[in-house]
Design an enzyme around this catalytic site. Structure first.
Site, mmCIF file in Angstrom:
data_model
loop_
_atom_site.group_PDB
_atom_site.id
_atom_site.type_symbol
_atom_site.label_atom_id
_atom_site.label_comp_id
_atom_site.label_asym_id
_atom_site.label_seq_id
_atom_site.Cartn_x
_atom_site.Cartn_y
_atom_site.Cartn_z
ATOM 1 N N ASP A 272 0.841 -1.206 0.000
ATOM 2 C CA ASP A 272 0.000 0.000 0.000
ATOM 3 C C ASP A 272 0.871 1.249 0.000
ATOM 4 O O ASP A 272 1.792 1.379 0.822
ATOM 5 C CB ASP A 272 -0.906 0.020 1.238
ATOM 6 C CG ASP A 272 -1.957 -1.077 1.211
ATOM 7 O OD1 ASP A 272 -2.122 -1.729 0.156
ATOM 8 O OD2 ASP A 272 -2.621 -1.272 2.243
ATOM 9 N N GLY B 293 -3.345 -5.475 1.082
ATOM 10 C CA GLY B 293 -4.063 -6.506 0.318
ATOM 11 C C GLY B 293 -5.051 -7.179 1.260
ATOM 12 O O GLY B 293 -4.697 -7.532 2.389
ATOM 13 N N LYS B 294 -6.287 -7.332 0.782
ATOM 14 C CA LYS B 294 -7.314 -7.849 1.694
ATOM 15 C C LYS B 294 -6.967 -9.233 2.237
ATOM 16 O O LYS B 294 -7.185 -9.521 3.417
ATOM 17 C CB LYS B 294 -8.673 -7.865 0.986
ATOM 18 C CG LYS B 294 -9.144 -6.466 0.628
ATOM 19 C CD LYS B 294 -10.538 -6.445 0.068
ATOM 20 C CE LYS B 294 -10.859 -5.106 -0.577
ATOM 21 N NZ LYS B 294 -10.657 -3.953 0.299
ATOM 22 N N ASN C 3 -4.000 -8.882 4.706
ATOM 23 C CA ASN C 3 -4.465 -8.178 5.918
ATOM 24 C C ASN C 3 -5.262 -9.130 6.813
ATOM 25 O O ASN C 3 -5.120 -9.131 8.043
ATOM 26 C CB ASN C 3 -5.366 -6.990 5.553
ATOM 27 C CG ASN C 3 -4.624 -5.890 4.809
ATOM 28 O OD1 ASN C 3 -3.403 -5.847 4.811
ATOM 29 N ND2 ASN C 3 -5.371 -5.004 4.167
ATOM 30 N N GLY D 273 -20.194 -0.080 9.357
ATOM 31 C CA GLY D 273 -19.398 1.037 9.869
ATOM 32 C C GLY D 273 -19.887 1.508 11.218
ATOM 33 O O GLY D 273 -20.030 0.726 12.156
ATOM 34 N N ALA E 240 -10.146 -1.952 8.138
ATOM 35 C CA ALA E 240 -11.030 -2.220 9.285
ATOM 36 C C ALA E 240 -11.834 -3.496 9.016
ATOM 37 O O ALA E 240 -11.963 -4.364 9.892
ATOM 38 C CB ALA E 240 -11.963 -1.040 9.517
ATOM 39 N N ASP F 51 -11.011 -5.908 6.996
ATOM 40 C CA ASP F 51 -10.082 -7.052 6.994
ATOM 41 C C ASP F 51 -9.756 -7.474 8.423
ATOM 42 O O ASP F 51 -9.676 -8.668 8.724
ATOM 43 C CB ASP F 51 -8.778 -6.672 6.267
ATOM 44 C CG ASP F 51 -9.029 -6.281 4.828
ATOM 45 O OD1 ASP F 51 -10.007 -6.771 4.244
ATOM 46 O OD2 ASP F 51 -8.255 -5.472 4.292
ATOM 47 N N LYS G 223 -5.465 3.732 14.066
ATOM 48 C CA LYS G 223 -4.066 3.841 13.629
ATOM 49 C C LYS G 223 -4.017 3.903 12.105
ATOM 50 O O LYS G 223 -4.911 3.390 11.426
ATOM 51 C CB LYS G 223 -3.277 2.608 14.086
ATOM 52 C CG LYS G 223 -2.946 2.599 15.548
ATOM 53 C CD LYS G 223 -1.937 1.492 15.829
ATOM 54 C CE LYS G 223 -1.717 1.314 17.313
ATOM 55 N NZ LYS G 223 -1.102 0.032 17.619
ATOM 56 N N SER H 293 -1.896 -1.209 11.445
ATOM 57 C CA SER H 293 -2.989 -0.841 12.364
ATOM 58 C C SER H 293 -3.659 -2.052 13.025
ATOM 59 O O SER H 293 -4.510 -1.891 13.899
ATOM 60 C CB SER H 293 -4.063 -0.062 11.597
ATOM 61 O OG SER H 293 -4.791 -0.935 10.750
HETATM 62 O O1 RIB Z 1 -9.001 -3.559 2.549
HETATM 63 C C1 RIB Z 1 -7.882 -2.737 2.478
HETATM 64 C C2 RIB Z 1 -6.949 -3.216 1.407
HETATM 65 O O2 RIB Z 1 -7.570 -3.059 0.147
HETATM 66 C C3 RIB Z 1 -5.664 -2.417 1.313
HETATM 67 O O3 RIB Z 1 -4.657 -2.927 2.137
HETATM 68 C C4 RIB Z 1 -5.352 -2.476 -0.165
HETATM 69 O O4 RIB Z 1 -4.186 -3.182 -0.466
HETATM 70 C C5 RIB Z 1 -6.580 -3.068 -0.838
HETATM 71 O O5 RIB Z 1 -6.391 -4.367 -1.211
#
Ligand code: RIB
Length: 310
Positions: free
Chosen positions: A14, A40-41, A44, A223, A251, A253, A286, A292
Site C-alpha cells: 500500500d 491486500g485484503k 491483511n 461502519g 477495518a 479485513d 491507527k 494498524s
Molecule cells: O481492505 C484494504 C486493502 O484493500 C488495502 O490494504 C489495499 O491493499 C486493498 O487491497
C-alpha cells in the site's frame, strides 16, 4: 507448520497519502505524510487472524521483485506460514494507491499484478492445505474461477468457509450456497441482493435474501452503525464501539481475520462478533493496513475497558 486457518487471497504493497479531502476527478491536491505498508485484503486478513491467535497459512501470489520479497518477510515476521505463496517471475507484485482524508475515509485503486496470476492449478496443487485447515477465509481480489475452485474443495471437505465479498461483485447462487459465513458491508450486501442496505431493517431483508440463497450465516458490517447478524434461527444488531477513526483502511479485513481466529477456537458466534468489532475499532485508530491491526491482548484489554454496549 500446522495451521487451523487458511487465507486464500491477495497481497499488496500500500502506498498511502494523507489528504485533507479526497480529490475530485481532474483535481490535484497537496497531501501530507506518505506511508508504505504491507496490505491486500487477503494478507491483511491473514495478519489479523494470526495476531488474534490463529495458526495461519496464506495462499497468495506475489511478483519476483523487491515489493514481493518485502511483504513475504513481513508476513513471516508475523508468524504466518507463507510456504505456499506463489512467486511469479513474470508478474509485478500487487500495489494499492490509497488516499485517506481527515475523517479517516479512503479511496483505493489497486494494480492487481501478481494477484491475477493465482490460478485454479495453484489451488489444486495446495489441496492438502485446504484439507488441513478448519476455517478458510476468502475475499474477491483474486480471480473468481480460482476462488470458486477453492470454495468447492473446501465445501467438499466440510470446512468453515468465510467469504468477505470485497471488493463488491456479483456472485452466483451456486457459490453463495457453499458459504458458511458471508460478511458483506452495506454496499456489497446491496449489490448481492438488490436491496439498498442502510439500517437494521434493510440489513435484515438483505440477510434473509442471502440465507434463501443458501448462505448459512450472514454478517453485514455497517461502519458506525455496527454489525447485523442473522442465521436460520436468530438475528441481532450489534452497535459499533464509539471511537475516533484516523484511517478506516483494513477495518473490514481486521474484523474478518479476528472473527476467523476466534471462530477457529469454537467460540460462540455472538462473542466472536464482539471480539472482531473490538479488533476493528482498534484498527481504525491507527494509520495503514497491517500496521494498524491489533494483537489479541490489545483486543482483550480494549474489551475489558468497555461496557458491553458502548
Ligand atoms: O481492505 C484494504 C486493502 O484493500 C488495502 O490494504 C489495499 O491493499 C486493498 O487491497
Amino acid at each position: 507448520m500446522s495451521h487451523n486457518i487458511l487465507v486464500i487471497g491477495s497481497s499488496n504493497t500500500d502506498m498511502v497519502v494523507q489528504v485533507p479531502n479526497l480529490p475530485a476527478a481532474g483535481e490535484t491536491i497537496l497531501g501530507g505524510v506518505f506511508q508504505q505498508a504491507s496490505g491486500g485484503k487477503g494478507a491483511n486478513q491473514a495478519v489479523a487472524a494470526k495476531r488474534c491467535g490463529g495458526q495461519v497459512a496464506l495462499l497468495a501470489c506475489v511478483g519476483d521483485d523487491s515489493l514481493g520479497e518485502a511483504v513475504l518477510k513481513a508476513y513471516q515476521a508475523d508468524g504466518i506460514d507463507v510456504s505456499a505463496v506463489v512467486v511469479d517471475p513474470k508478474a509485478k507484485s500487487g500495489v494499492a494507491i490509497i488516499m485517506v482524508n481527515k475523517d479517516g475515509e479512503n479511496s483505493i485503486a489497486v494494480a492487481s499484478g501478481a494477484n491475477d496470476c493465482l490460478t485454479v492449478e495453484h489451488i489444486e496443487k495446495n489441496k492438502a492445505l485446504i484439507e488441513q485447515a478448519k476455517v478458510i477465509l476468502f475475499q474477491l481480489e483474486t480471480p473468481l474461477p480460482t476462488i470458486e475452485k477453492a470454495i468447492a474443495l473446501a465445501a467438499a471437505a466440510n470446512k468453515i468457509i468465510i467469504l468477505n465479498p470485497a471488493p463488491a461483485q456479483a456472485l452466483s447462487d451456486r457459490l453463495l450456497s457453499q458459504i458458511s459465513l458471508l460478511t458483506p458491508n452495506e454496499t456489497e450486501a446491496s449489490l448481492l441482493t438488490g436491496i439498498a442496505v442502510c439500517d437494521a431493517t434493510s440489513a435484515k431483508k438483505a440477510a434473509q435474501c442471502l440465507l434463501l440463497k443458501g448462505v448459512q450465516q450472514v454478517i453485514i458490517t455497517m461502519g458506525e452503525l455496527g454489525v447485523f447478524y442473522m442465521d436460520a434461527k436468530q438475528a441481532q444488531m450489534f452497535p459499533a464501539f464509539n471511537v475516533k477513526a484516523t484511517d478506516s483502511t483494513a477495518a473490514g479485513d481486521t474484523f474478518n481475520g479476528a472473527l476467523a481466529a476466534v471462530l477457529a477456537n469454537q467460540e460462540e458466534i455472538f462473542s466472536c462478533i464482539h471480539f472482531a468489532q473490538a479488533a476493528a475499532a482498534l484498527s481504525v485508530q491507527k494509520s495503514g493496513a497491517q500496521p494498524s491491526i491489533p494483537c489479541k491482548q490489545e483486543v482483550m484489554d480494549f474489551l475489558a475497558s468497555r461496557p458491553l454496549t458502548s
